[in-house]
Motif scaffolding. Structure first.
Motif, short mmCIF file in Angstrom:
data_model
loop_
_atom_site.label_atom_id
_atom_site.label_comp_id
_atom_site.label_asym_id
_atom_site.label_seq_id
_atom_site.Cartn_x
_atom_site.Cartn_y
_atom_site.Cartn_z
N MET A 1 0.85 -1.19 0.00
CA MET A 1 0.00 0.00 0.00
C MET A 1 0.89 1.25 0.00
N GLY A 2 0.55 2.24 -0.83
CA GLY A 2 1.29 3.50 -0.85
C GLY A 2 0.99 4.32 0.39
N LEU A 3 2.01 4.58 1.20
CA LEU A 3 1.73 5.19 2.52
C LEU A 3 2.38 6.55 2.73
N SER A 4 3.02 7.10 1.72
CA SER A 4 3.48 8.50 1.85
C SER A 4 2.25 9.39 1.77
N ASP A 5 2.37 10.62 2.25
CA ASP A 5 1.23 11.55 2.16
C ASP A 5 0.78 11.67 0.71
N LEU A 6 1.76 11.75 -0.20
CA LEU A 6 1.45 11.91 -1.62
C LEU A 6 0.65 10.73 -2.16
N HIS A 7 1.08 9.52 -1.83
CA HIS A 7 0.35 8.33 -2.32
C HIS A 7 -1.05 8.24 -1.73
N LEU A 8 -1.16 8.58 -0.42
CA LEU A 8 -2.50 8.54 0.19
C LEU A 8 -3.44 9.49 -0.55
N ALA A 41 5.18 -1.34 2.41
CA ALA A 41 4.82 0.08 2.41
C ALA A 41 5.42 0.67 1.15
N GLU A 42 4.58 0.92 0.17
CA GLU A 42 5.05 1.57 -1.05
C GLU A 42 5.43 3.01 -0.71
N ASP A 43 6.40 3.53 -1.45
CA ASP A 43 6.88 4.91 -1.25
C ASP A 43 7.37 5.12 0.19
N ALA A 44 7.88 4.04 0.80
CA ALA A 44 8.34 4.11 2.19
C ALA A 44 9.44 5.16 2.37
N THR A 45 10.27 5.31 1.33
CA THR A 45 11.43 6.21 1.47
C THR A 45 11.03 7.68 1.36
N ARG A 46 9.75 7.93 1.06
CA ARG A 46 9.26 9.33 1.10
C ARG A 46 8.11 9.44 2.12
N THR A 47 8.13 8.51 3.09
CA THR A 47 7.13 8.53 4.15
C THR A 47 7.84 8.93 5.44
N GLU A 48 7.24 9.84 6.22
CA GLU A 48 7.91 10.25 7.47
C GLU A 48 8.12 9.03 8.36
N ASP A 71 11.42 1.42 -2.06
CA ASP A 71 11.95 2.70 -2.56
C ASP A 71 11.35 2.90 -3.95
N THR A 72 10.08 3.24 -3.95
CA THR A 72 9.25 3.22 -5.14
C THR A 72 9.76 4.11 -6.27
N THR A 73 10.36 5.25 -5.93
CA THR A 73 10.85 6.15 -6.98
C THR A 73 12.38 6.13 -7.06
N ILE A 92 11.49 -2.96 15.29
CA ILE A 92 10.73 -4.07 14.68
C ILE A 92 11.58 -5.34 14.69
N ASP A 93 10.98 -6.46 15.09
CA ASP A 93 11.71 -7.74 15.06
C ASP A 93 11.46 -8.53 13.78
N THR A 94 10.38 -8.17 13.08
CA THR A 94 10.00 -8.90 11.86
C THR A 94 11.10 -8.75 10.81
N GLU A 95 11.23 -9.78 9.98
CA GLU A 95 12.22 -9.75 8.89
C GLU A 95 12.00 -8.52 8.00
N ILE A 96 13.11 -7.92 7.57
CA ILE A 96 13.01 -6.71 6.73
C ILE A 96 13.50 -7.02 5.31
N ALA A 97 12.69 -6.59 4.32
CA ALA A 97 13.10 -6.73 2.92
C ALA A 97 13.19 -5.35 2.27
N LEU A 98 14.00 -5.27 1.22
CA LEU A 98 14.11 -4.01 0.48
C LEU A 98 13.66 -4.22 -0.97
N HIS A 99 12.91 -3.27 -1.48
CA HIS A 99 12.47 -3.31 -2.87
C HIS A 99 12.93 -2.00 -3.49
#
Ligand SMILES: CC(=O)SCCNC(=O)CCNC(=O)[C@H](O)C(C)(C)COP(=O)(O)OP(=O)(O)OC[C@H]1O[C@@H](n2cnc3c(N)ncnc32)[C@H](O)[C@@H]1OP(=O)(O)O
Ligand SMILES: O=C(O)CCC(=O)C(=O)O
Length: 279
Positions: A1-8, A41-48, A71-73, A92-99
């Motif tokens: 889901m796109g979660l930056s202010d812009l995507h919302l 979280a889409e656009d995570a790198t532009r989300t506060e 890092d959608t853009t 966060i303890d959950t496994e982390i992935a990068l896209h």
């Protein structure tokens, strides 16, 4: 889901808490059906960061098996990736992935930076194909981890070239000649000084030998060629020449290439005839 202010605003046009709840319902649904759930979280790198941490914590509480930083853009850099992953990992303890996307050419560098800080999964594609400038390239990631970071992921590297060609053929997406690892020019040498050294030891001008990814070195003749390259070519044809003939051949190769002619086998034969050498 796109979660930056812009995507919302642009995509969903619903308040953040409503959208977060949609995500949690989706995670619950997946878990209720016995699935491995990766929450992205889409656009995570532009989300506060606080907003991002909040939704990742909720995803963890709902049983997500992995969280994705998208890092959608392609707008983050390796230092910022390290900062981001480090701060998410604190909470966060959950496994982390990068896209990672490659809009600024950082997709692989950002992926590796994330791995350094404890991310454990990376989205990759063969030849780096993907939307716009593409995603982190599988072959670049495998080879740089193996050779620059001494981290062998256990892939059979000798099939990389064939895999890359197959994907290009069936996707109909051509590979740029200068594409790292699998591009046509990666093991192709023309400059005289380079070729002279390559003939003595290929590692002088190659970071690794082409056979490691299942391809071959090419030495091409052109306007930058010197004597060593021509001797190499003559050796493959079992032809011996004297110093005068060698100099004549080198200057004819340069002249022909300057005129725009590619030095094909036929063209090389014509040059040999001009200096009275029969094959
Ligand atoms: C993380 C990624 O982005 S991966 C790449 C995205 N994946 C895809 O696009 C898959 C291929 N896409 C498709 O087949 C189609 O776009 C479908 C079937 C998903 C949707 O088709 P359509 O209903 O025709 O909608 P359209 O393609 O115009 O997409 C816009 C709609 O998606 C909605 N949308 C955008 N993101 C999401 C999301 N994460 N969850 C739910 N809906 C979303 C928009 O709000 C918009 O809805 P609206 O039409 O009610 O305003
Ligand atoms: O995180 C993912 O797996 C997909 C996200 C994505 O495609 C994007 O945001 O560019």
């Amino acid at each position: 889901m796109g979660l930056s202010d812009l995507h919302l605003e642009v995509k969903i046009n619903k308040p953040r808490d409503v959208v977060n709840q949609i995500c949690m319902d989706a995670i619950d649904y997946g878990k209720d059906h016995g699935l491995f759930v990766a929450f992205s979280a889409e656009d995570a790198t532009r989300t506060e960061l606080p907003k991002l941490l909040d939704v990742y914590k909720q995803a963890q509480d709902h049983g997500a098996d992995r969280i994705h930083i998208a890092d959608t853009t392609g707008s983050i850099n390796p230092y910022a990736t390290q900062y981001l992953v480090k701060n998410i990992k604190k909470e966060i303890d959950t496994e982390i992935a990068l896209h990672c996307h490659n809009d600024f050419g950082f997709a692989v560098a950002n992926s590796i930076a994330g791995l350094f800080e404890g991310a454990t999964a990376i989205s990759t594609t063969v030849n780096g194909i993907g939307e716009r400038a593409g995603n982190a390239s599988l072959e670049e990631l495998i080879m740089s981890l193996k050779l620059l970071y001494n981290k062998d992921l256990g892939f059979k590297t000798e099939v990389i070239y064939e895999l890359s060609q197959l994907v290009s053929k069936y996707s109909k997406i051509p590979i740029s000649d200068s594409k790292a690892i699998v591009g046509n020019n990666v093991f192709r040498h023309e400059s005289g000084i380079h070729v002279d050294a390559i003939v003595k030891n290929p590692l002088a001008y190659e970071p690794f030998i082409p056979e490691m990814i299942g391809t071959k070195r090419q030495i091409v003749l052109g306007k930058h060629s010197g004597k060593s390259a021509v001797i190499e070519k003559l050796d493959t044809l079992n032809i011996k020449v004297d110093d005068t003939q060698l100099s004549q051949i080198v200057s004819l190769v340069k002249q022909e290439r300057e005129r725009g002619e590619e030095i094909t086998n036929n063209k090389f034969d014509e040059i040999l005839e001009k200096v009275n050498i029969k094959r």
